[in-house]
Design an enzyme around this catalytic site. Structure first.
Site, mmCIF file in Angstrom:
data_model
loop_
_atom_site.group_PDB
_atom_site.id
_atom_site.type_symbol
_atom_site.label_atom_id
_atom_site.label_comp_id
_atom_site.label_asym_id
_atom_site.label_seq_id
_atom_site.Cartn_x
_atom_site.Cartn_y
_atom_site.Cartn_z
ATOM 1 N N ASP A 197 33.897 -42.818 -54.783
ATOM 2 C CA ASP A 197 33.519 -43.421 -56.068
ATOM 3 C C ASP A 197 32.105 -43.995 -55.985
ATOM 4 O O ASP A 197 31.275 -43.793 -56.884
ATOM 5 C CB ASP A 197 34.498 -44.542 -56.435
ATOM 6 C CG ASP A 197 35.761 -44.025 -57.094
ATOM 7 O OD1 ASP A 197 35.865 -42.810 -57.344
ATOM 8 O OD2 ASP A 197 36.663 -44.852 -57.360
ATOM 9 N N GLU A 254 34.027 -35.689 -56.005
ATOM 10 C CA GLU A 254 34.568 -34.679 -55.095
ATOM 11 C C GLU A 254 33.530 -34.284 -54.044
ATOM 12 O O GLU A 254 33.876 -34.078 -52.868
ATOM 13 C CB GLU A 254 35.021 -33.442 -55.886
ATOM 14 C CG GLU A 254 36.137 -33.706 -56.882
ATOM 15 C CD GLU A 254 37.389 -34.221 -56.219
ATOM 16 O OE1 GLU A 254 37.679 -33.811 -55.076
ATOM 17 O OE2 GLU A 254 38.094 -35.060 -56.832
#
Length: 420
Positions: free
Chosen positions: A356, A275
């Site tokens: 990611d 995030e």
């Protein structure tokens, strides 16, 4: 022209049904196969339950889309719209009040008509698969509060927009866009402190060591947040998540209490690093800029369409109020934007891949995020076998099996992480 518009809508609906059929057929064919990275974590029984959940949720969504489509076509292509428009005109002579009433009453009717599907999804489907924890009283409270808040916001936005239309008939598209942009940014500041606490309870983590590790990880990522809080998501659902909220210096991290109970500490840090990656890599800013530029273009196109005066005629109407024409234009926009859905999905997936990779770099090992994604998929009964075309069209995140596989390639040295 009415026939052509109905045909276009039905073609769009048919395309959506075809994509849904491809997805479910693909799941039916491969749904019993446990993907290699998930072996030992997701067994055959859990996979079968996930498939049943996907099938049932998809069936409900299909019937809801049929229901919505019938109501929409009936409202736009029968005398319902002109009669409703004329009735609103009898309530008040005020241009602004007519627009507000038109939109508010239509929004309330839509909310009421959606209640059966919301209740069924919440208290039958979600409950059957062990997710729902919402009581009837809490559901009613949420519904009433959300309706009240959305009504107030809609009334404020509509009144401001209509006043701008009245006082600047040739440049309102620019002023309305500027007002909506400012309003949306303001709400990003205010929502975390004024609206979100009306629905959920936010409190400190209660784990100084974990909060310290989170702050240390964020510092490594070059980010500062105002605080890390736990949300009582389990009052409504056992689905788990985490998110950043706010903007500028009021950014904060919110962890679902369900997520905290499901994850190991390193997995939790990996999720937060993902995030954080969205903020650090500028995804939030880029999406905001793209959204506002698109909104500016749309605002101008809407102005040109309304200025041309031919919108009512497309639907077989001799005349229509501004609010009614805006509803008609939104219908046309939904037809025009449908083919662009894959591009929007692709851009979102690209950002997810980048986040990611960022998380893998910050955490020092990709395995923690891979493990967290496997757990999230198991706990949320995610579809592990989406059809590639369906995923390319609709998925805002890459299919989880592909995400886990790539993270494990990073971990095994088969794919190199770039140095920053």
């Amino acid at each position: 022209m009415k026939t052509a518009l109905i045909a276009l809508y039905l073609a769009r609906f048919a395309a959506g049904c075809l994509l849904r059929y491809l997805n479910l057929s693909h799941l039916k064919r491969y749904g019993a196969t446990v993907p290699t990275p998930f072996a030992g974590t997701v067994d055959a029984e859990a996979l079968a339950k996930s498939s049943r959940y996907t099938f049932e949720a998809s069936r409900v969504a299909l019937w809801e889309s049929v229901y919505d489509g019938v109501l929409l076509l009936a409202f736009l292509f029968t005398p319902l719209l002109p009669r409703y428009d004329a009735w609103i005109g009898t309530l008040t002579g005020s241009f602004v009040l007519q627009g507000i009433l038109f939109l508010l009453l239509l929004t309330w009717a839509e909310s009421l008509l959606e209640i059966p599907f919301n209740l069924y999804s919440t208290f039958r489907v979600e409950k059957r698969y062990g997710f729902n924890t919402t009581s009837a009283g809490l559901w009613v409270s949420d519904f009433l509060k959300s309706t009240l808040i959305s009504s107030v916001l809609l009334a404020l936005m509509a009144s401001a927009a209509l006043l701008l239309v009245r006082h600047s008939p040739h440049l309102w598209w620019l002023w309305v866009w500027a007002f909506f942009a400012l309003f949306s940014i303001t709400m990003m500041y205010l929502s975390p402190v004024l609206i979100e606490p009306l629905f959920s309870k936010f409190e400190p983590l209660g784990d100084p060591e974990l909060e310290g590790e989170i702050q240390q990880m964020l510092a490594k990522a070059g980010l500062k947040v105002k605080g890390v809080q736990k949300m009582d998501a389990s009052r409504r659902s056992l689905h788990s998540n985490a998110y950043f909220t706010g903007i500028g210096r009021v950014k904060r991290i919110v962890l679902f209490d369900t997520l905290i109970s499901q994850m190991e500490r390193q997995e939790l840090l990996a999720i937060l690093a993902h995030e954080a990656g969205h903020w650090k890599l500028g995804h939030i800013r880029k999406r905001l800029v793209l959204t506002e530029l698109t909104a500016l273009l749309v605002s101008y196109l809407v102005y040109r369409l309304l200025e041309s005066g031919f919108v009512p005629g497309l639907f077989g109407l001799e005349q229509a109020s501004l609010a009614a024409q805006l509803v008609l234009v939104s219908f046309l926009g939904s037809l025009a934007l449908f083919p662009l859905t894959p591009f929007s999905s692709w851009l979102s997936r690209r950002h997810e891949w980048e986040a990611d990779r960022f998380a893998a770099e910050v955490c020092g090992t990709p395995r923690a995020l891979a493990s967290a994604l496997v757990k999230l998929s198991r706990e949320n009964l995610s579809n592990l076998h989406p059809h590639p075309v369906y995923a390319a069209f609709y998925y805002s995140h890459p299919p989880v099996v592909a995400r886990v596989a790539r993270l494990l390639e990073y971990a095994d040295g088969k794919r190199e992480l770039p140095n920053r």
